[in-house]
Scaffold this motif. Structure first.
Motif, PDB file in Angstrom:
ATOM      1  N   GLY A 139      70.645 -41.558  19.195  1.00  0.00           N
ATOM      2  CA  GLY A 139      69.249 -41.118  19.304  1.00  0.00           C
ATOM      3  C   GLY A 139      68.595 -40.865  17.962  1.00  0.00           C
ATOM      4  O   GLY A 139      67.689 -40.019  17.851  1.00  0.00           O
ATOM      5  N   GLY A 140      69.031 -41.596  16.946  1.00  0.00           N
ATOM      6  CA  GLY A 140      68.442 -41.456  15.623  1.00  0.00           C
ATOM      7  C   GLY A 140      69.081 -40.394  14.752  1.00  0.00           C
ATOM      8  O   GLY A 140      68.599 -40.122  13.645  1.00  0.00           O
ATOM      9  N   LYS A 141      70.182 -39.810  15.218  1.00  0.00           N
ATOM     10  CA  LYS A 141      70.826 -38.751  14.431  1.00  0.00           C
ATOM     11  C   LYS A 141      71.603 -39.287  13.232  1.00  0.00           C
ATOM     12  O   LYS A 141      71.843 -38.566  12.260  1.00  0.00           O
ATOM     13  CB  LYS A 141      71.761 -37.925  15.325  1.00  0.00           C
ATOM     14  CG  LYS A 141      71.042 -37.036  16.336  1.00  0.00           C
ATOM     15  CD  LYS A 141      72.039 -36.205  17.127  1.00  0.00           C
ATOM     16  CE  LYS A 141      71.328 -35.182  18.019  1.00  0.00           C
ATOM     17  NZ  LYS A 141      70.500 -35.859  19.053  1.00  0.00           N
ATOM     18  N   VAL A 142      72.022 -40.553  13.311  1.00  0.00           N
ATOM     19  CA  VAL A 142      72.770 -41.160  12.212  1.00  0.00           C
ATOM     20  C   VAL A 142      71.972 -42.348  11.685  1.00  0.00           C
ATOM     21  O   VAL A 142      71.624 -43.250  12.433  1.00  0.00           O
ATOM     22  CB  VAL A 142      74.163 -41.623  12.667  1.00  0.00           C
ATOM     23  CG1 VAL A 142      74.936 -42.254  11.507  1.00  0.00           C
ATOM     24  CG2 VAL A 142      74.952 -40.457  13.259  1.00  0.00           C
ATOM     25  N   LYS A 143      71.693 -42.321  10.384  1.00  0.00           N
ATOM     26  CA  LYS A 143      70.853 -43.369   9.794  1.00  0.00           C
ATOM     27  C   LYS A 143      71.457 -43.865   8.491  1.00  0.00           C
ATOM     28  O   LYS A 143      71.982 -43.084   7.697  1.00  0.00           O
ATOM     29  CB  LYS A 143      69.455 -42.824   9.509  1.00  0.00           C
ATOM     30  CG  LYS A 143      68.672 -42.411  10.745  1.00  0.00           C
ATOM     31  CD  LYS A 143      67.299 -41.878  10.360  1.00  0.00           C
ATOM     32  CE  LYS A 143      66.512 -41.440  11.593  1.00  0.00           C
ATOM     33  NZ  LYS A 143      65.175 -40.896  11.222  1.00  0.00           N
ATOM     34  N   LEU A 144      71.348 -45.191   8.305  1.00  0.00           N
ATOM     35  CA  LEU A 144      71.727 -45.764   7.025  1.00  0.00           C
ATOM     36  C   LEU A 144      70.682 -45.387   5.993  1.00  0.00           C
ATOM     37  O   LEU A 144      69.478 -45.400   6.275  1.00  0.00           O
ATOM     38  CB  LEU A 144      71.826 -47.286   7.127  1.00  0.00           C
ATOM     39  CG  LEU A 144      72.962 -47.844   7.985  1.00  0.00           C
ATOM     40  CD1 LEU A 144      72.846 -49.348   8.077  1.00  0.00           C
ATOM     41  CD2 LEU A 144      74.311 -47.464   7.401  1.00  0.00           C
ATOM     42  N   GLY A 145      71.116 -45.072   4.789  1.00  0.00           N
ATOM     43  CA  GLY A 145      70.191 -44.677   3.739  1.00  0.00           C
ATOM     44  C   GLY A 145      69.583 -45.874   3.040  1.00  0.00           C
ATOM     45  O   GLY A 145      69.927 -47.027   3.284  1.00  0.00           O
ATOM     46  N   GLN A 146      68.686 -45.617   2.141  1.00  0.00           N
ATOM     47  CA  GLN A 146      68.007 -46.650   1.375  1.00  0.00           C
ATOM     48  C   GLN A 146      68.761 -46.928   0.083  1.00  0.00           C
ATOM     49  O   GLN A 146      69.110 -45.994  -0.655  1.00  0.00           O
ATOM     50  CB  GLN A 146      66.587 -46.197   1.025  1.00  0.00           C
ATOM     51  CG  GLN A 146      65.840 -47.151   0.106  1.00  0.00           C
ATOM     52  CD  GLN A 146      65.448 -48.435   0.836  1.00  0.00           C
ATOM     53  OE1 GLN A 146      64.912 -48.388   1.939  1.00  0.00           O
ATOM     54  NE2 GLN A 146      65.721 -49.568   0.236  1.00  0.00           N
ATOM     55  N   ASP A 147      69.054 -48.198  -0.170  1.00  0.00           N
ATOM     56  CA  ASP A 147      69.664 -48.578  -1.437  1.00  0.00           C
ATOM     57  C   ASP A 147      68.558 -48.641  -2.480  1.00  0.00           C
ATOM     58  O   ASP A 147      67.688 -49.503  -2.429  1.00  0.00           O
ATOM     59  CB  ASP A 147      70.359 -49.935  -1.292  1.00  0.00           C
ATOM     60  CG  ASP A 147      71.013 -50.407  -2.593  1.00  0.00           C
ATOM     61  OD1 ASP A 147      70.978 -49.645  -3.576  1.00  0.00           O
ATOM     62  OD2 ASP A 147      71.542 -51.516  -2.603  1.00  0.00           O
TER      63      ASP A 147
END
Length: 331
Positions: A58-66
């Motif tokens: 539900g959007g709790k885990v997100k890949l970060g921005q390089d």
């Protein structure tokens, strides 16, 4: 969002040796057809990890921005490991409303807890104190299962539980495997004064049958850099005719000592095998003379240059005490 992991190729199998190097009697092949590829693999070293988020909850885990200069497209993708070797360190996890942590914060926070509470002293194998993080122990067991070395050199026996564990892993694919383990102290002793409280059920390693099994574990007592000790390790490996050896450093973690040990013992590691340095985490939490990660970097900039590379393959659990400590020999 993630780099595809290459399929590993098979390496040539090792012939089991007994005692003075005599080939073991071949047993009838009863291996099921689907297990034909169970032999050693050639592992392609990974510079970075790109493990996909398969369920973001539900959007709790997100890949970060390089944000590195090489990311000219501006696309969201996992960044390279951070200064301390933690892979995918910019992945974020929302642990409560408005409370977001990065993988780096989670990993380093648990590192601090593990060290401050001596959680390593609660870990045992067969009622022998192991003093290993279970995550890392299973990761190294995975490495052994893929590479399938016939010999394993452990610098830093401590209480011997690790030697027993790795010997039993290796015996599962090669009955005549051998672990050579080195320490200046008697393995019946434990350096941690809290150990008896943490593991009251633990027994001396001499009580474990695997430790006493003839030819499986060879304990060499002495300092890792003593000529007598180095010569004995060399003799044991030659006597067993080891073809594929993994060397793991878990002895004195001071920068100068680690570097000198790597300079001495890397010669036992053949092409495609591994030189592992434990507890690179100490550089971040203690620093100073316990700059273990910097010792790895010093080695890779000197004797190991062009011959060893850091392989992130075995950091897929994201948490490790040995970030950037898995080095594969490539030349």
């Amino acid at each position: 969002l993630a780099k595809k992991m290459p399929v590993a190729a098979e390496a040539p199998p090792l012939e089991s040796k007994i005692g003075g190097g005599q080939p073991a009697l071949k047993q009838p092949d009863t291996t099921p057809e689907e297990c034909a590829s169970r032999g050693p693999l050639v592992v392609t070293p990974q510079q970075d990890l790109g493990i996909p988020v398969l369920d973001n909850l539900g959007g709790k885990v997100k890949l970060g921005q390089d944000t590195s200069p090489s990311n000219v497209t501006g696309k969201i993708k996992p960044s390279p490991a951070n200064r301390w070797g933690i892979p995918m360190a910019n992945v974020t996890v929302e642990v409560a409303k408005g409370r977001v942590l990065t993988v780096d914060e989670i990993v380093y926070g648990y590192d601090l807890l593990f060290e401050a509470m001596h959680l390593f002293s609660y870990v045992s194998w067969g009622r022998v104190a192991m003093q290993q993080d279970p995550n890392d122990a299973l990761i190294i067991a995975d490495l052994l299962g893929r590479v399938q070395p016939d010999c394993f050199v452990e610098l830093g026996t401590n209480t011997g539980g690790g030697a027993v564990f790795y010997a039993e892993v290796m015996r599962g694919y090669l009955p005549q495997a051998m672990v050579v383990t080195v320490d200046v102290h008697d393995p019946k002793l434990n350096w941690d004064r809290f150990a008896k409280t943490a593991c009251p059920q633990c027994l001396p390693v001499t009580c474990h049958p695997t430790w006493r099994e003839p030819g499986l574990i060879k304990f060499v007592q002495g300092y890792t850099q003593e000529p007598r000790v180095i010569d004995e390790v060399d003799r044991l490996l030659k006597e067993r005719q080891c073809k594929r050896t993994v060397v793991m450093h878990d002895a004195d973690h001071r920068r100068a000592t680690v570097l000198e040990d790597l300079r001495v013992y890397h010669r036992f590691v053949p092409l495609g095998s591994y030189l592992i340095v434990q507890d690179t985490k100490l550089s971040r939490m203690r620093g100073g003379r316990y700059s273990t990660l910097e010792a790895v970097e010093d080695f890779l900039a000197s004797e190991g240059r062009g011959r060893f590379v850091i392989d992130k393959t075995f950091e897929y659990l994201l948490f490790s005490h040995h970030h950037n400590g898995f080095m594969q020999r490539v030349a």
